[in-house]
Design an enzyme around this catalytic site. Structure first.
Site, mmCIF file in Angstrom:
data_model
loop_
_atom_site.group_PDB
_atom_site.id
_atom_site.type_symbol
_atom_site.label_atom_id
_atom_site.label_comp_id
_atom_site.label_asym_id
_atom_site.label_seq_id
_atom_site.Cartn_x
_atom_site.Cartn_y
_atom_site.Cartn_z
ATOM 1 N N CYS A 72 0.810 -1.128 -0.085
ATOM 2 C CA CYS A 72 -0.006 0.096 0.066
ATOM 3 C C CYS A 72 0.997 1.297 -0.104
ATOM 4 C CB CYS A 72 -0.716 0.116 1.045
ATOM 5 S SG CYS A 72 -0.264 0.254 2.952
ATOM 6 N N HIS A 111 -2.820 1.473 6.783
ATOM 7 C CA HIS A 111 -3.185 1.554 5.400
ATOM 8 C C HIS A 111 -2.937 3.006 4.971
ATOM 9 C CE1 HIS A 111 -4.509 0.367 1.731
ATOM 10 N NE2 HIS A 111 -5.768 1.037 1.582
ATOM 11 N N ASP A 126 -7.360 4.694 -4.177
ATOM 12 C CA ASP A 126 -6.439 3.470 -3.540
ATOM 13 C C ASP A 126 -6.241 2.604 -4.436
ATOM 14 O OD1 ASP A 126 -5.516 1.746 -1.814
ATOM 15 O OD2 ASP A 126 -7.281 1.426 -0.677
#
Length: 284
Positions: A72, A111, A126
């Protein structure tokens, strides 16, 4: 971390887009879809004892020139640099992963997320969650069902944090809660170091990769298990046994530029430290 060092043309070429585009919602959706399909989610460097670095030159070398993927922080740092180079206004955020857990589970913020401000409103972007990262931008507003190129998604407000959910078959599954406050890059450095080096995180000993596929499908790899989920949420699983099979999946299906030695080293670490076929809630 300076985003100005990004080679915009190299990034666009890597994700299959031929020229710069205006900073619009249509462009954002196109970029999310292209990036997610071109650069796989993967955590193999952590297994190999190489904690990820988040500066843009390193990310470019690894994920663009080196034809690798990332997790991420790597994915969304690179994507943020690309968006800013095209003129998008970005706010960096963090999220609390609740995949496979209670919607209000007391989770740390591990995250990285991006908020993109557009004339139409504030949108989530994302490209770094792996098997359920949204493949289009999502309006940051509760109780609105939003269709992506893959799953139907929505946000549910939980004490001021919007919880992203995806509909798989007939059920809504929690993904993560979005913390609405801006984050500094130094906070990502701290969290990245924790997730990449703490012995109890899943990345130390497990082969993990994920990528969206055609016709609303998704492919996920967790150690020897490869799962392909179709548009109806039905999952087809298979298990790998040989080094050749691992190479075919990692280099072929996920498009990762890995040497034979790196693949053999990952398999050795998996056998020594991995959790085998035990399901992990984040990678179900």
């Amino acid at each position: 971390m300076s985003d100005t060092v990004l080679d915009q043309n190299a990034w666009l070429e890597r994700i299959g887009i031929s020229s710069p585009l205006p900073p619009t919602l249509e462009t954002l959706n196109r970029l999310i879809f292209a990036h997610a399909h071109s650069i796989a989610y993967e955590t193999l460097d952590i297994m190999l004892g190489r904690p990820p670095r988040l500066d843009v030159p390193t990310l470019q070398q690894k994920m663009i020139a080196g034809k690798r993927g990332g997790y991420c922080f790597e994915q969304n740092m690179l994507f943020r640099a690309g968006l800013r180079s095209l003129g998008f206004k970005i706010t960096s955020l963090q999220g609390r992963v609740v995949r496979g857990l209670a919607i209000d589970a007391p989770r740390p913020a591990i995250h990285m997320l991006l908020k993109v401000d557009l004339p139409e409103g504030a949108y989530l972007a994302d490209v770094g969650f792996g098997n359920l990262a949204p493949t289009s931008a999502l309006l940051l507003a509760p109780q609105i069902e939003q269709q992506t190129p893959h799953e139907l998604m929505r946000f549910i407000d939980v004490d001021g944090e919007l919880t992203l959910q995806a509909k798989l078959r007939e059920n809504w599954h929690h993904i993560y809660r979005v913390i609405p406050h801006p984050r500094y890059d130094a906070e990502y450095e701290i969290t990245n170091w924790y997730t990449a080096t703490h012995p109890e995180t899943p990345y130390q000993g497990n082969i993990i990769a994920a990528k969206p596929g055609p016709n609303k499908s998704r492919i996920t790899m967790y150690n020897t298990r490869v799962t392909v989920r179709d548009a109806d949420g039905l999952a087809e699983k298979r298990w790998l046994a040989t080094t050749r099979e691992f190479k075919d999946v990692l280099c072929g299906e996920f498009g990762l530029n890995l040497s034979n030695q790196e693949i053999e080293d990952c398999i050795a670490v998996m056998k020594h430290k991995g959790t085998g076929d035990t399901p992990h809630p984040f990678f179900a």
